[in-house]
Design a protein around this motif. Structure first.
Motif, PDB file in Angstrom:
ATOM      1  N   ILE A  94       0.831  -1.205   0.000  1.00 23.86           N
ATOM      2  CA  ILE A  94       0.000   0.000   0.000  1.00 23.86           C
ATOM      3  C   ILE A  94       0.863   1.253   0.000  1.00 23.86           C
ATOM      4  CG2 ILE A  94      -1.902  -1.146   1.212  1.00 23.86           C
ATOM      5  CD1 ILE A  94      -0.903   0.261   3.796  1.00 23.86           C
ATOM      6  N   GLY A  95       0.195   2.395  -0.227  1.00 27.07           N
ATOM      7  CA  GLY A  95       0.832   3.693  -0.055  1.00 27.07           C
ATOM      8  C   GLY A  95       0.451   4.267   1.303  1.00 27.07           C
ATOM      9  N   ASP A  96       0.791   5.526   1.527  1.00 23.59           N
ATOM     10  CA  ASP A  96       0.484   6.186   2.798  1.00 23.59           C
ATOM     11  C   ASP A  96      -1.004   6.038   3.134  1.00 23.59           C
ATOM     12  OD1 ASP A  96       2.954   8.622   2.906  1.00 23.59           O
ATOM     13  OD2 ASP A  96       2.504   7.546   1.057  1.00 23.59           O
ATOM     14  N   LYS A  97      -1.313   5.633   4.351  1.00 22.67           N
ATOM     15  CA  LYS A  97      -2.723   5.500   4.748  1.00 22.67           C
ATOM     16  C   LYS A  97      -3.403   6.859   4.808  1.00 22.67           C
ATOM     17  CE  LYS A  97      -2.168   1.089   7.057  1.00 22.67           C
ATOM     18  NZ  LYS A  97      -2.406   0.264   8.269  1.00 22.67           N
ATOM     19  N   LEU A  98      -2.635   7.884   5.033  1.00 20.92           N
ATOM     20  CA  LEU A  98      -3.178   9.239   5.101  1.00 20.92           C
ATOM     21  C   LEU A  98      -3.709   9.704   3.749  1.00 20.92           C
ATOM     22  CD1 LEU A  98      -3.467  11.650   7.114  1.00 20.92           C
ATOM     23  CD2 LEU A  98      -1.281  12.481   6.218  1.00 20.92           C
ATOM     24  N   LEU A 125       4.546   7.316  -0.657  1.00 23.11           N
ATOM     25  CA  LEU A 125       4.370   7.882  -1.985  1.00 23.11           C
ATOM     26  C   LEU A 125       5.116   9.206  -2.118  1.00 23.11           C
ATOM     27  CD1 LEU A 125       0.528   7.189  -2.307  1.00 23.11           C
ATOM     28  CD2 LEU A 125       2.440   5.756  -3.077  1.00 23.11           C
ATOM     29  N   ASN A 126       5.314   9.627  -3.359  1.00 31.34           N
ATOM     30  CA  ASN A 126       5.918  10.934  -3.669  1.00 31.34           C
ATOM     31  C   ASN A 126       7.302  11.111  -3.072  1.00 31.34           C
ATOM     32  OD1 ASN A 126       3.469  11.780  -5.016  1.00 31.34           O
ATOM     33  ND2 ASN A 126       2.575  12.096  -2.985  1.00 31.34           N
ATOM     34  N   GLN A 127       8.034  10.014  -3.007  1.00 36.33           N
ATOM     35  CA  GLN A 127       9.422  10.058  -2.567  1.00 36.33           C
ATOM     36  C   GLN A 127      10.329   9.785  -3.772  1.00 36.33           C
ATOM     37  OE1 GLN A 127      10.161  10.843   0.739  1.00 36.33           O
ATOM     38  NE2 GLN A 127       7.953  11.169   0.785  1.00 36.33           N
ATOM     39  N   PRO A 128      11.608  10.181  -3.713  1.00 33.22           N
ATOM     40  CA  PRO A 128      12.489   9.962  -4.864  1.00 33.22           C
ATOM     41  C   PRO A 128      12.577   8.502  -5.295  1.00 33.22           C
ATOM     42  CG  PRO A 128      13.506  11.491  -3.313  1.00 33.22           C
ATOM     43  CD  PRO A 128      12.279  10.963  -2.643  1.00 33.22           C
ATOM     44  N   ASP A 129      12.435   7.578  -4.332  1.00 30.27           N
ATOM     45  CA  ASP A 129      12.601   6.163  -4.669  1.00 30.27           C
ATOM     46  C   ASP A 129      11.270   5.407  -4.735  1.00 30.27           C
ATOM     47  OD1 ASP A 129      11.984   6.263  -1.983  1.00 30.27           O
ATOM     48  OD2 ASP A 129      13.421   4.714  -1.402  1.00 30.27           O
TER      49      ASP A 129
END
Length: 210
Positions: free
Chosen positions: A7-11, A37-41
């Motif tokens: 999953i990605g960030d629960k927020l 999510l939305n991180q360089p890696d």
């Protein structure tokens, strides 16, 4: 059966929420891996699991299943006794139709009202296309209720995959303080009192500032 949900960030990840709620409905034990999510890696990490580069992903003995709709249908097949879809044929058809419409549409609402569990403020101005999406959404919920044959506060009476798919919409309507008819507001509250959603919400809010 061994199941692993990525999953990605629960927020912020509404699609991940749908996958997790579907697994809860199936009463399927699973492990969970969160990739921010939305991180360089981010993309590099996701591509190690699937060529889609998106969440959620469900790893199973039958392979990696991408997309929340596919995950939902897979779980409905693998756990037929869990009753993930309504029992009645007409209600079940309407539930699938409603989920497909949500899955493939409502882009104005989704684009202008990003999913964020911590938000608590209305839009400064509501674009006409967003208002049209909201009105269509409320009509779609009414169509679901009209097709329901079971009693209860969820879209088809008993909780189902339809509620897993529309839970993020309920979040948007509440966090953006959209004024709703009484019936729709009651449904949003039903989602917020759903134990599986409450657990996700709590975990998501704990991510704030991390």
């Amino acid at each position: 059966m061994s199941l692993h949900l990525i999953i990605g960030d629960k927020l912020y990840s509404s699609w991940s929420l749908r996958g997790a709620l579907a697994l809860d409905l199936a009463k399927a034990p699973y492990s969970e891996e969160l990739i921010k999510l939305n991180q360089p890696d981010t993309r590099e990490r996701l591509l190690k699991h699937s060529p889609t580069g998106k969440v959620p992903l469900l790893k199973s003995e039958h392979g990696t299943i991408a997309d929340s709709m596919a995950i939902a249908e897979y779980l409905a097949e693998q756990f037929p006794d869990a009753g993930l879809w309504p029992d009645d044929v007409a209600a079940r058809a309407q539930a699938r139709s409603a989920c497909a419409q949500m899955h493939a549409g409502f882009f104005a609402m989704r684009g202008n009202m990003p999913f964020d569990l911590s938000r608590d403020a209305p839009l400064e101005t509501v674009p006409a296309e967003v208002q049209a999406d909201i009105e269509r959404m409320l009509a779609l919920w009414a169509e679901c209720r009209a097709a329901a044959t079971d009693a209860g506060p969820f879209l088809f009476g008993k909780v189902s995959l339809a509620d897993a798919f529309f839970a993020p919409i309920a979040v948007r309507l509440r966090t953006y303080r959209v004024k709703l008819p009484t019936v729709a507001e009651a449904y949003v509250e039903t989602i917020y009192q759903w134990p599986a959603f409450k657990a996700w919400q709590k975990a998501g809010l704990e991510e704030v500032g991390k």
